[in-house]
Motif scaffolding. Structure first.
Motif, short mmCIF file in Angstrom:
data_model
loop_
_atom_site.label_atom_id
_atom_site.label_comp_id
_atom_site.label_asym_id
_atom_site.label_seq_id
_atom_site.Cartn_x
_atom_site.Cartn_y
_atom_site.Cartn_z
N SER A 93 0.84 -1.20 0.00
CA SER A 93 0.00 0.00 0.00
C SER A 93 0.88 1.25 0.00
CB SER A 93 -0.95 0.00 1.20
OG SER A 93 -0.27 0.37 2.39
N LEU A 94 2.00 1.18 0.71
CA LEU A 94 2.90 2.32 0.73
C LEU A 94 3.59 2.50 -0.62
CD1 LEU A 94 4.25 4.62 2.30
CD2 LEU A 94 6.02 3.01 3.01
N ASP A 95 3.90 1.38 -1.28
CA ASP A 95 4.59 1.49 -2.57
C ASP A 95 3.73 2.22 -3.61
OD1 ASP A 95 6.74 1.19 -4.27
OD2 ASP A 95 6.12 -0.77 -5.00
N LEU A 96 2.41 2.07 -3.51
CA LEU A 96 1.54 2.77 -4.47
C LEU A 96 1.81 4.27 -4.42
CD1 LEU A 96 -0.89 2.83 -6.48
CD2 LEU A 96 -2.35 3.21 -4.48
N ILE A 97 1.85 4.84 -3.21
CA ILE A 97 2.04 6.29 -3.14
C ILE A 97 3.51 6.68 -3.17
CG2 ILE A 97 -0.17 6.74 -2.02
CD1 ILE A 97 1.35 7.01 0.62
N LEU A 98 4.37 5.86 -2.58
CA LEU A 98 5.80 6.20 -2.53
C LEU A 98 6.48 5.89 -3.86
CD1 LEU A 98 8.38 7.01 -1.03
CD2 LEU A 98 8.47 4.73 -0.04
N GLY A 99 6.32 4.69 -4.33
CA GLY A 99 7.03 4.25 -5.53
C GLY A 99 6.43 4.79 -6.82
N TYR A 101 -2.01 -7.36 -4.36
CA TYR A 101 -0.94 -7.22 -5.36
C TYR A 101 -1.53 -7.08 -6.76
CZ TYR A 101 2.85 -8.57 -8.50
OH TYR A 101 3.74 -8.60 -9.53
N LEU A 102 -2.45 -7.96 -7.10
CA LEU A 102 -3.03 -7.93 -8.45
C LEU A 102 -3.86 -6.65 -8.66
CD1 LEU A 102 -4.04 -11.67 -8.90
CD2 LEU A 102 -2.07 -10.48 -9.89
N LEU A 103 -4.58 -6.25 -7.61
CA LEU A 103 -5.37 -5.02 -7.70
C LEU A 103 -4.45 -3.82 -7.98
CD1 LEU A 103 -8.15 -3.54 -7.20
CD2 LEU A 103 -7.34 -3.19 -4.86
N LEU A 104 -3.38 -3.72 -7.20
CA LEU A 104 -2.48 -2.58 -7.36
C LEU A 104 -1.74 -2.64 -8.69
CD1 LEU A 104 -1.18 -2.26 -3.71
CD2 LEU A 104 -2.64 -0.66 -4.95
N LYS A 105 -1.42 -3.85 -9.12
CA LYS A 105 -0.76 -4.03 -10.42
C LYS A 105 -1.66 -3.46 -11.53
CE LYS A 105 2.99 -5.90 -12.08
NZ LYS A 105 4.26 -5.28 -11.71
N ALA A 106 -2.96 -3.76 -11.43
CA ALA A 106 -3.91 -3.24 -12.43
C ALA A 106 -4.00 -1.72 -12.32
CB ALA A 106 -5.29 -3.88 -12.23
N ILE A 107 -4.04 -1.23 -11.09
CA ILE A 107 -4.21 0.22 -10.90
C ILE A 107 -3.04 1.01 -11.48
CG2 ILE A 107 -4.22 2.03 -9.13
CD1 ILE A 107 -6.10 0.31 -7.48
N VAL A 108 -1.82 0.53 -11.24
CA VAL A 108 -0.68 1.33 -11.73
C VAL A 108 -0.58 1.31 -13.25
CG1 VAL A 108 0.63 1.11 -9.59
CG2 VAL A 108 1.04 -0.52 -11.44
N ALA A 109 -1.18 0.30 -13.88
CA ALA A 109 -1.12 0.23 -15.34
C ALA A 109 -2.32 0.93 -15.99
CB ALA A 109 -1.06 -1.22 -15.81
N SER A 110 -3.30 1.33 -15.18
CA SER A 110 -4.52 1.93 -15.72
C SER A 110 -4.29 3.39 -16.09
CB SER A 110 -5.63 1.85 -14.67
OG SER A 110 -5.34 2.76 -13.61
N ARG A 111 -5.31 4.01 -16.64
CA ARG A 111 -5.26 5.45 -16.91
C ARG A 111 -4.92 6.22 -15.65
NH1 ARG A 111 -9.60 8.12 -20.80
NH2 ARG A 111 -9.07 7.04 -22.71
N SER A 134 6.43 3.22 10.90
CA SER A 134 6.26 3.92 9.61
C SER A 134 7.59 3.93 8.86
CB SER A 134 5.79 5.35 9.84
OG SER A 134 4.51 5.37 10.41
N GLY A 135 8.67 4.18 9.61
CA GLY A 135 9.99 4.17 9.00
C GLY A 135 10.35 2.80 8.47
N GLU A 136 9.94 1.78 9.20
CA GLU A 136 10.21 0.40 8.76
C GLU A 136 9.51 0.12 7.43
OE1 GLU A 136 10.71 -2.03 12.74
OE2 GLU A 136 9.21 -2.93 11.44
N PHE A 137 8.27 0.60 7.30
CA PHE A 137 7.55 0.40 6.04
C PHE A 137 8.33 1.03 4.88
CE2 PHE A 137 3.21 0.18 8.35
CZ PHE A 137 3.43 -1.16 8.61
N MET A 165 11.52 0.30 -4.93
CA MET A 165 10.34 1.15 -5.07
C MET A 165 9.72 1.02 -6.46
SD MET A 165 11.01 4.84 -3.41
CE MET A 165 12.68 5.06 -3.99
N GLY A 166 8.41 1.16 -6.49
CA GLY A 166 7.74 1.20 -7.77
C GLY A 166 7.77 -0.11 -8.53
N THR A 167 7.76 -1.23 -7.81
CA THR A 167 7.71 -2.52 -8.48
C THR A 167 6.59 -3.39 -7.91
OG1 THR A 167 9.25 -3.53 -6.90
CG2 THR A 167 10.20 -2.54 -8.87
N LEU A 168 6.07 -3.03 -6.75
CA LEU A 168 5.07 -3.79 -5.99
C LEU A 168 5.64 -5.10 -5.44
CD1 LEU A 168 1.75 -3.11 -7.98
CD2 LEU A 168 2.64 -1.97 -5.95
N HIS A 169 6.10 -6.01 -6.28
CA HIS A 169 6.63 -7.25 -5.68
C HIS A 169 7.88 -6.97 -4.86
CE1 HIS A 169 8.64 -7.08 -9.62
NE2 HIS A 169 9.63 -7.77 -9.09
#
Ligand SMILES: Nc1ncnc2c1ncn2[C@@H]1O[C@H](COP(=O)(O)OP(=O)(O)O)[C@@H](O)[C@H]1O
Ligand SMILES: [Mg+2]
Lengths: 251, 321
Positions: B57-63, B183-193, B254-257, B266-270
């Motif tokens: 969830s953090l990677d979506l906004i951070l990565g 994972y699959l949901l976020l994968k779809a989201i980052v590739a969407s419009r 939070s720092g650990e995340f 970053m920015g790979t999800l997996h």
């Protein structure tokens, strides 16, 4: 003359003590290429920024297609058809060339709050992007990363991004800057082909290009318009000769 | 131009190259219970996977959005507290408690995001940290729900009226399924419009504005999605240990995340999943070796940051070429 597509009325802007825009009043007619020339630091890029909304004005109004847009944010002006290219190219470096243009097309093609369908395979966006890339002669670089483009190619990419944005007015800030002779010629040809289809505000240093393309020219010096008229009128203007232009360019 | 150029215009590596590593990770997680069915192992890896959901969830906004949230543990805590407080009031059904947890996370994200996202860079880090601390201190002051000491749950949430989550292996697979789903949901989201606009605003905000996009709206939506998913991780976390406490929301967590996402890539999800599992397991191992594990762990993260720039995932990727 039919009503202007863009009207600037009494624009003023200072950075501290520096008056960078000083009472600029200017009309751009539909269909015309209006060149803005002037020495470095005259305030040309700032003027473009005031038109696009990036630079907040101290005074004056901007009217676009009959609407007062002075208080509109950048993105809203862009959606209304005020489309720009940048003097220092601004591309999406991590995207492929075609995705840069497809992203521009997406802004004008329905909602971007779509979460599940992969954007990269959206046929309509990609087709429009490829058409625009072909128009600027960049189709063969479509799959390359935008960061890998040469300086001149990035400028072509910016034009392609502008073309898919359904422009009602193109604002081009030195589209030939830093280009070689050959690339400049190619860009002039591209712009020549667009002439008549889109009105343009063209900021440019290359006088050959300006005199070939422009219907009207305004000369900006220290934030003031010191002359505005047809190329011949401006060429003959003594104030312009004195203030800015080298004699040989007018021969 | 050739038609094929239009079908797949973005130069992308072959399918297997993009999917083998995530596929391997999920496969490995699926066989863990078959090889080590011990309670301890299942509990430990479940925890690692829950941290994986939070890190995702953090990677979506951070990565993908370049938003460095330093208060993300608040969402984990909110999700956990939502489940435990409902439990305290007799609502033990996951079918109710989990959606409520998600809603609480999303709402907190909407309110704090709308404020935080007016700022950028270091100010954004500070303001998300402040909101995180606010949530932490609010939790410590909830004397009706244990205050500093936290709150116990007598058993796991019921799933549609059944007690199947009480079984460690079942719980493990529910967590794994949730991880895969997220994972699959976020994968779809980052590739969407939507994802494209989010990525574009990270690449070049000025350009995106000039194209007609208002980055704020997309960032806020991403922040809400992120908060909702992290709260879901919290709901699972409460069930894992049958316990919630303000300690879930410390800024250290939070720092650990952030460390998990950065170390994994970053920015790979997996990468976030790999980082979360790696760090959770290493922490556990170091904590067994010595009380002073944090003195070893800190420098370790620094080393990864230096030598595996771009994270473990990109290190593996480079090795494969
Ligand atoms: N954001 C800013 N803050 C302060 N001064 C600026 C800013 N932007 C431009 N200037 C100054 O305003 C003047 C005009 O700049 P610019 O519009 O870029 O000129 P031109 O495009 O005609 O070369 C320059 O002296 C420049 O240094
Ligand atoms: Mg300039």
């Amino acid at each position: 003359m039919s009503s202007p597509i863009l009207s600037l009325n009494g624009l003023a802007k200072s950075f501290g003590a520096l008056k960078v825009t000083d009472g600029v009043t200017l009309d751009i007619a539909p269909g015309e290429i209006h060149a803005v020339i002037g020495p470095n630091g005259a305030g040309k890029t700032t003027l473009i920024g005031e038109i696009t909304g990036e630079v907040p004005l101290d005074a004056g109004t901007v009217t676009f297609a009959g609407q007062d847009i002075t208080r509109w944010p950048v993105h809203r002006r862009a959606l209304a058809g005020l489309t720009r290219s940048f003097q220092i190219t601004q591309v999406l470096p991590g995207f492929s060339v075609v995705e840069n243009v497809a992203t521009a097309a997406q802004a004008h093609d329905g909602s971007s709050f779509s979460f599940f369908r992969p954007a990269a395979t959206e046929r309509r966006l990609n087709d429009r992007a490829m058409t625009a890339l072909a128009q600027v002669g960049l189709a063969d670089r479509a799959r390359s990363g935008a960061a890998s483009l040469s300086h001149g190619e990035k400028r072509q990419l910016e034009i392609a991004m502008a073309l898919v944005a359904e422009p009602r007015l193109l604002l081009l800030d030195e589209p030939m800057a830093g280009m070689g002779r050959e690339e400049t010629e190619r860009m002039v040809d591209v712009l020549m082909a667009l002439k008549g289809r889109y009105p343009m505000v063209l900021v440019e240093h290359d006088m050959h290009a300006v005199f070939r393309l422009a219907d009207r020219i305004s000369v900006l010096v220290y934030g003031r318009v010191i002359a505005s008229g047809t190329p011949d009128q401006v060429r003959a203007d003594p104030a312009v000769r004195e203030a800015y232009l080298g004699e040989e360019e007018f021969a | 131009m050739a038609d094929t150029a239009l079908a797949a215009p973005t130069a992308s590596p072959p399918l297997w190259r993009r999917w083998w590593l995530p596929a391997l990770v999920f496969l490995a997680l699926a066989v863990v219970p078959l090889i080590w069915p011990e309670r301890f192992v299942l509990g430990l890896v479940s925890r690692a996977m829950i941290m994986g959901i939070a890190a995702l969830s953090l990677d979506l906004i951070l990565g993908y959005g370049a938003m460095v949230s330093f208060g993300h543990a608040a969402f984990l805590g909110l999700g956990a507290y939502a489940v435990a407080i409902l439990f305290e009031h007799g609502i033990v059904e996951a079918g109710i408690a989990f959606p409520v947890a998600i809603l609480v996370g999303a709402t907190f994200a909407l309110v704090t995001g709308a404020i935080s996202l007016k700022t950028r860079g270091v100010y954004f880090i500070m303001i998300t940290l402040a909101f995180g601390q606010m949530a932490f201190f609010t939790a410590t002051s909830l004397s009706a729900y244990g205050g500093d000491d936290g709150l116990r749950m007598f058993h796991r949430s019921e799933l549609f009226g059944t007690r199947i989550l009480a079984n460690e292996a079942t719980f493990y697979f529910v967590v794994l399924g949730t991880l895969l789903g997220c994972y699959l949901l976020l994968k779809a989201i980052v590739a969407s419009r939507f994802g494209r606009v989010l990525r574009g605003a990270k690449e070049n905000e000025r350009r995106m504005r000039a194209l007609g996009f208002d980055p704020f709206r997309y960032r806020l939506a991403a922040y809400v999605i992120s908060g909702a998913i992290c709260a879901l991780a919290g709901a699972l976390f409460a069930n894992l240990g049958l316990f919630v406490a303000p300690a879930y929301m410390t800024w250290q967590r939070s720092g650990e995340f952030i460390a998990m996402v950065v170390a994994g890539g970053m920015g790979t999800l997996h990468g976030a999943i790999i980082g979360a599992i790696g760090i959770t397991l290493i922490e556990e191992w170091l904590a067994e070796l010595t009380q002073h594990w944090k003195a070893i762990f800190g420098p370790l993260v620094v080393l990864v940051a230096i030598f595996a720039r771009g994270g473990i995932v990109r290190l593996i990727d480079r090795g494969g070429r």
